[in-house]
Scaffold this active site. Sequence first.
Site, PDB file in Angstrom:
ATOM      1  CE  LYS A 111      -2.596 -64.709  37.076  1.00 54.23           C
ATOM      2  NZ  LYS A 111      -3.711 -65.050  35.862  1.00 54.23           N
ATOM      3  CE  LYS A 192      -4.005 -57.804  39.560  1.00 53.45           C
ATOM      4  NZ  LYS A 192      -4.803 -58.634  38.707  1.00 53.45           N
ATOM      5  CE  LYS A 195     -12.307 -62.789  38.639  1.00 54.43           C
ATOM      6  NZ  LYS A 195     -11.272 -62.853  37.959  1.00 54.43           N
TER       7      LYS A 195
HETATM    8  P1  TYM Z   1     -10.253 -61.095  35.094  1.00 58.24           P
HETATM    9  O1  TYM Z   1     -11.250 -62.227  35.603  1.00 58.24           O
HETATM   10  O2  TYM Z   1      -9.250 -61.303  36.082  1.00 58.24           O
HETATM   11  O3  TYM Z   1     -10.191 -59.800  35.365  1.00 58.24           O
HETATM   12  C1  TYM Z   1     -12.241 -58.854  34.624  1.00 58.24           C
HETATM   13  C2  TYM Z   1     -11.803 -57.500  34.405  1.00 58.24           C
HETATM   14  O4  TYM Z   1     -11.516 -56.750  35.546  1.00 58.24           O
HETATM   15  C3  TYM Z   1      -9.817 -55.994  35.579  1.00 58.24           C
HETATM   16  N1  TYM Z   1     -10.010 -56.141  36.735  1.00 58.24           N
HETATM   17  C4  TYM Z   1      -9.329 -54.799  37.617  1.00 58.24           C
HETATM   18  N2  TYM Z   1      -9.478 -53.464  37.197  1.00 58.24           N
HETATM   19  C5  TYM Z   1      -9.523 -52.113  38.150  1.00 58.24           C
HETATM   20  N3  TYM Z   1      -8.738 -52.824  38.897  1.00 58.24           N
HETATM   21  C6  TYM Z   1      -8.760 -54.048  39.755  1.00 58.24           C
HETATM   22  N4  TYM Z   1      -7.993 -54.237  40.747  1.00 58.24           N
HETATM   23  C7  TYM Z   1      -8.850 -55.140  38.691  1.00 58.24           C
HETATM   24  N5  TYM Z   1      -8.734 -56.530  39.300  1.00 58.24           N
HETATM   25  C8  TYM Z   1      -9.546 -57.195  37.468  1.00 58.24           C
HETATM   26  C9  TYM Z   1      -9.721 -56.891  34.544  1.00 58.24           C
HETATM   27  O5  TYM Z   1      -8.605 -56.386  33.721  1.00 58.24           O
HETATM   28  C10 TYM Z   1     -10.978 -58.098  33.957  1.00 58.24           C
HETATM   29  O6  TYM Z   1     -10.690 -56.206  32.719  1.00 58.24           O
HETATM   30  N6  TYM Z   1      -7.810 -62.656  31.201  1.00 58.24           N
HETATM   31  C11 TYM Z   1      -8.875 -62.200  31.798  1.00 58.24           C
HETATM   32  C12 TYM Z   1     -10.112 -62.131  30.804  1.00 58.24           C
HETATM   33  C13 TYM Z   1     -10.408 -62.664  29.155  1.00 58.24           C
HETATM   34  C14 TYM Z   1     -10.639 -61.068  28.358  1.00 58.24           C
HETATM   35  C15 TYM Z   1      -9.917 -61.862  27.348  1.00 58.24           C
HETATM   36  C16 TYM Z   1     -10.559 -60.111  28.685  1.00 58.24           C
HETATM   37  C17 TYM Z   1      -9.820 -63.742  28.763  1.00 58.24           C
HETATM   38  N7  TYM Z   1     -10.565 -63.162  27.483  1.00 58.24           N
HETATM   39  C18 TYM Z   1     -10.760 -61.305  26.234  1.00 58.24           C
HETATM   40  C19 TYM Z   1     -10.618 -59.287  27.603  1.00 58.24           C
HETATM   41  C20 TYM Z   1     -11.153 -59.587  26.508  1.00 58.24           C
HETATM   42  C21 TYM Z   1      -9.477 -62.046  33.251  1.00 58.24           C
HETATM   43  O7  TYM Z   1      -8.639 -63.236  33.147  1.00 58.24           O
HETATM   44  O8  TYM Z   1      -9.677 -61.104  33.720  1.00 58.24           O
END
Ligand code: TYM
Length: 326
Positions: A111, A192, A195
């Site tokens: 990023k 991958k 968003k």
């Molecule tokens: P975020 O919002 O980017 O994604 C949310 C969840 O979706 C999963 N994910 C995927 N899984 C499979 N294939 C994909 N292409 C894919 N893209 C995203 C992510 O792995 C995630 O589980 N930093 C985190 C949010 C967060 C968090 C936490 C998660 C903040 N604090 C504490 C767990 C524990 C995030 O931005 O996820």
Amino acid sequence: MPRRLTGFTPSGDLHIGNYFGAIAPIVARQQAADTVAFISDLHALTLEHDPAEVHRRTLEFATLLLAAGADPDACLLMVQSHVPEHTELHYLLECVAGYGEASRMIQFKEKSRRQERVRVSLLTYPILMAADILLYDTDEVPVGEDQRQHVELARDLAQRFNSRYAPIFTVPTAVNPPVAARIMDLANPSDKMSKSAPSPAGVLRLLDPPEVLRRKIMRAVTDPGTTVAYNPEAQPGVSNLLAILSACTGTAPHELAKNFDRYGELKQAVADAVVATVTPIQQRYHDLSRHPEHVRAILHTGAKRARDLAAPKVLAAKQAVGLVPA
Ligand code: TYM
């Protein structure tokens, strides 16, 4: 009961990678685990953002989690910024984290490469994430593959704090779904599904209308050749479609591969399965969005319950590092 916790950052539209990677796993086990799900709105501020969009998406994500089956009686649902203990513990954990380990995080490297001015909060993003996890004595963190390294850091920080000061944190474990831990972009299967993808063509958004989902799937990039086989290295496009179908149906991808001779048939089956998975969620979402006050009330109760859990943990952490209680 083990505690399971996961978060979603309102920085773009939720897609089926988020659904299969974390939403479905948390909903599936919410009766068997003490479950916490939250919108990590503070994490959305680590990159350039439109305040109105973060605001809108925070409520949209909460509504979508409920529409996808999160039951507020079984799953504590809240917004990260409603629980100030997250930022308090974040600072205390910054004081046990090293600059080197934070700057080695793959997501930070990727990023920050794309930013002209990198925010300090982008570097400390995984430390806030560690605070999210450690505040609640979390045992399991259901996440996609891309978050595994951040959960590893949370483990390291918990262990370091426990051995240096006092054994107050539970050491968490990342839990990845068996097939859908890394759903790829349909238009570019080497990336991958994300968003923040530059184009929505390969991203199946949870709120895309059925005809848009079908069109994106029918136009998915496949691989040279015509055999339908599950081999993510050699056939990333077809294997990704099989992984999505597997996540929708519960049948292993290599078993599914035997049912198809041509790519077109596979795409048709994936389109039907994705639409069948997403349609009931969309219907509930549209019903729930007519009652935003109901969603806000759930978030309000969630924040109160979360603060009750989080406050003693922050107090214990402050005392352990030598701060005088107020
Ligand atoms: P975020 O919002 O980017 O994604 C949310 C969840 O979706 C999963 N994910 C995927 N899984 C499979 N294939 C994909 N292409 C894919 N893209 C995203 C992510 O792995 C995630 O589980 N930093 C985190 C949010 C967060 C968090 C936490 C998660 C903040 N604090 C504490 C767990 C524990 C995030 O931005 O996820």
